[in-house]
Design a protein around this motif. Structure first.
Motif, PDB file in Angstrom:
ATOM      1  N   ASP A 185       0.819  -1.222   0.000  1.00  0.00           N
ATOM      2  CA  ASP A 185       0.000   0.000   0.000  1.00  0.00           C
ATOM      3  C   ASP A 185       0.850   1.268   0.000  1.00  0.00           C
ATOM      4  OD1 ASP A 185       0.911  -0.187   2.578  1.00  0.00           O
ATOM      5  OD2 ASP A 185      -1.045  -0.016   3.525  1.00  0.00           O
ATOM      6  N   LYS A 186       2.111   1.159  -0.412  1.00  0.00           N
ATOM      7  CA  LYS A 186       3.026   2.288  -0.608  1.00  0.00           C
ATOM      8  C   LYS A 186       3.442   2.997   0.680  1.00  0.00           C
ATOM      9  CE  LYS A 186       2.610   2.084  -5.149  1.00  0.00           C
ATOM     10  NZ  LYS A 186       3.409   1.135  -5.825  1.00  0.00           N
ATOM     11  N   ARG A 187       3.284   2.340   1.820  1.00  0.00           N
ATOM     12  CA  ARG A 187       3.768   2.910   3.081  1.00  0.00           C
ATOM     13  C   ARG A 187       5.238   2.571   3.238  1.00  0.00           C
ATOM     14  NH1 ARG A 187       2.273   0.707   7.688  1.00  0.00           N
ATOM     15  NH2 ARG A 187       1.647  -1.209   6.665  1.00  0.00           N
ATOM     16  N   ARG A 188       5.980   3.541   3.783  1.00  0.00           N
ATOM     17  CA  ARG A 188       7.393   3.304   4.059  1.00  0.00           C
ATOM     18  C   ARG A 188       7.506   2.731   5.472  1.00  0.00           C
ATOM     19  NH1 ARG A 188      12.692   6.468   3.062  1.00  0.00           N
ATOM     20  NH2 ARG A 188      13.911   5.795   4.850  1.00  0.00           N
ATOM     21  N   ILE A 189       8.288   1.694   5.606  1.00  0.00           N
ATOM     22  CA  ILE A 189       8.564   1.150   6.933  1.00  0.00           C
ATOM     23  C   ILE A 189      10.074   1.158   7.154  1.00  0.00           C
ATOM     24  CG2 ILE A 189       6.493  -0.286   7.023  1.00  0.00           C
ATOM     25  CD1 ILE A 189       8.299  -2.716   6.490  1.00  0.00           C
ATOM     26  N   GLU A 190      10.436   1.326   8.413  1.00  0.00           N
ATOM     27  CA  GLU A 190      11.844   1.265   8.803  1.00  0.00           C
ATOM     28  C   GLU A 190      12.091  -0.155   9.293  1.00  0.00           C
ATOM     29  OE1 GLU A 190      14.160   3.682   8.663  1.00  0.00           O
ATOM     30  OE2 GLU A 190      12.780   5.215   7.929  1.00  0.00           O
ATOM     31  N   PHE A 191      13.171  -0.723   8.833  1.00  0.00           N
ATOM     32  CA  PHE A 191      13.447  -2.118   9.117  1.00  0.00           C
ATOM     33  C   PHE A 191      14.880  -2.248   9.598  1.00  0.00           C
ATOM     34  CE2 PHE A 191      13.476  -6.661   7.779  1.00  0.00           C
ATOM     35  CZ  PHE A 191      12.239  -7.026   8.266  1.00  0.00           C
TER      36      PHE A 191
ATOM     37  N   ARG B  78       9.251   2.887  16.461  1.00  0.00           N
ATOM     38  CA  ARG B  78      10.372   3.385  17.259  1.00  0.00           C
ATOM     39  C   ARG B  78      11.017   4.594  16.590  1.00  0.00           C
ATOM     40  NH1 ARG B  78      15.501  -0.293  18.174  1.00  0.00           N
ATOM     41  NH2 ARG B  78      16.257   0.804  16.361  1.00  0.00           N
ATOM     42  N   LYS B  79      11.178   4.540  15.270  1.00  0.00           N
ATOM     43  CA  LYS B  79      11.757   5.663  14.532  1.00  0.00           C
ATOM     44  C   LYS B  79      10.866   6.900  14.620  1.00  0.00           C
ATOM     45  CE  LYS B  79      15.642   4.605  12.543  1.00  0.00           C
ATOM     46  NZ  LYS B  79      16.849   5.357  12.829  1.00  0.00           N
ATOM     47  N   LYS B  80       9.556   6.714  14.555  1.00  0.00           N
ATOM     48  CA  LYS B  80       8.628   7.840  14.681  1.00  0.00           C
ATOM     49  C   LYS B  80       8.781   8.502  16.049  1.00  0.00           C
ATOM     50  CE  LYS B  80       4.978   6.190  11.592  1.00  0.00           C
ATOM     51  NZ  LYS B  80       3.605   5.670  11.529  1.00  0.00           N
ATOM     52  N   VAL B  81       8.882   7.686  17.096  1.00  0.00           N
ATOM     53  CA  VAL B  81       9.056   8.213  18.456  1.00  0.00           C
ATOM     54  C   VAL B  81      10.383   8.956  18.565  1.00  0.00           C
ATOM     55  CG1 VAL B  81       9.389   7.548  20.877  1.00  0.00           C
ATOM     56  CG2 VAL B  81       7.540   6.521  19.545  1.00  0.00           C
ATOM     57  N   GLU B  82      11.453   8.409  18.006  1.00  0.00           N
ATOM     58  CA  GLU B  82      12.761   9.068  18.038  1.00  0.00           C
ATOM     59  C   GLU B  82      12.715  10.420  17.322  1.00  0.00           C
ATOM     60  OE1 GLU B  82      15.489   6.269  16.312  1.00  0.00           O
ATOM     61  OE2 GLU B  82      15.411   4.948  18.060  1.00  0.00           O
TER      62      GLU B  82
END
Length: 164
Positions: free
Chosen positions: A3-9, A36-40
């Motif tokens: 669905d074209k969402r970016r995820i951090e892995f 976790r990246k969003k919170v950071e």
């Protein structure tokens, strides 16, 4: 994602070897760390907002560590004292910027704040780079680390020279 969402892995990779010790592949283990990246990023944004608030406040704000060395010196402190942030950082606040007659009292206020006993409306003179006397009304607040341990003092002041 589909669905074209970016995820951090976060990926850990280890070589996979055969009986002869030759690399024949890779074993990978991954974890989605998007939240976790969003919170950071949000923490970094809030920290930058607070730093901007301190730097641009219409009051002198300074900080010192547990040894009394300056580790915060905002724009208003620069304006009032004539000492740049670079000149002030790392200096002994009491020995460099407080007149001898008030050093014991200011040291006591800072030491009390380090011990958790904060002070409001403490008046003392500060001397500028040009040796002018500036009267400051100070609130001294304990600065704590994430565990709650006292690590320094933040002082928020007001130039009350004109009142004197």
């Amino acid at each position: 994602t589909k669905d074209k969402r970016r995820i951090e892995f976060m990926m850990n990779a280890t070589p996979r070897c055969n009986a002869k010790g030759e690399v024949v592949g890779m074993l990978g283990v991954g974890q989605d760390i998007t939240e976790r990246k969003k919170v950071e990023l949000e923490k970094a944004r809030v920290a930058q907002d607070f730093q901007t608030f301190i730097d641009t406040a219409n009051a002198p704000i300074f900080g010192c560590d547990a040894l009394g060395l300056v580790n915060e010196w905002n724009n208003k402190s620069v304006e009032i004292t004539g000492f740049s942030r670079e000149e002030a950082m790392g200096q002994d606040l009491v020995k460099v910027y407080i007149t001898e007659e008030f050093r014991d009292q200011v040291s006591m206020v800072l030491n009390n704040a380090l011990g958790g006993q904060e002070t409001a409306n403490f008046e003392f003179p500060l001397f500028t780079k040009n040796k002018q006397r500036v009267e400051v009304l100070l609130n001294a607040t304990t600065r704590r680390d994430v565990t709650g341990r006292s690590i320094g003092v933040i002082g928020v002041g007001q130039d009350i020279t004109a009142r004197k």
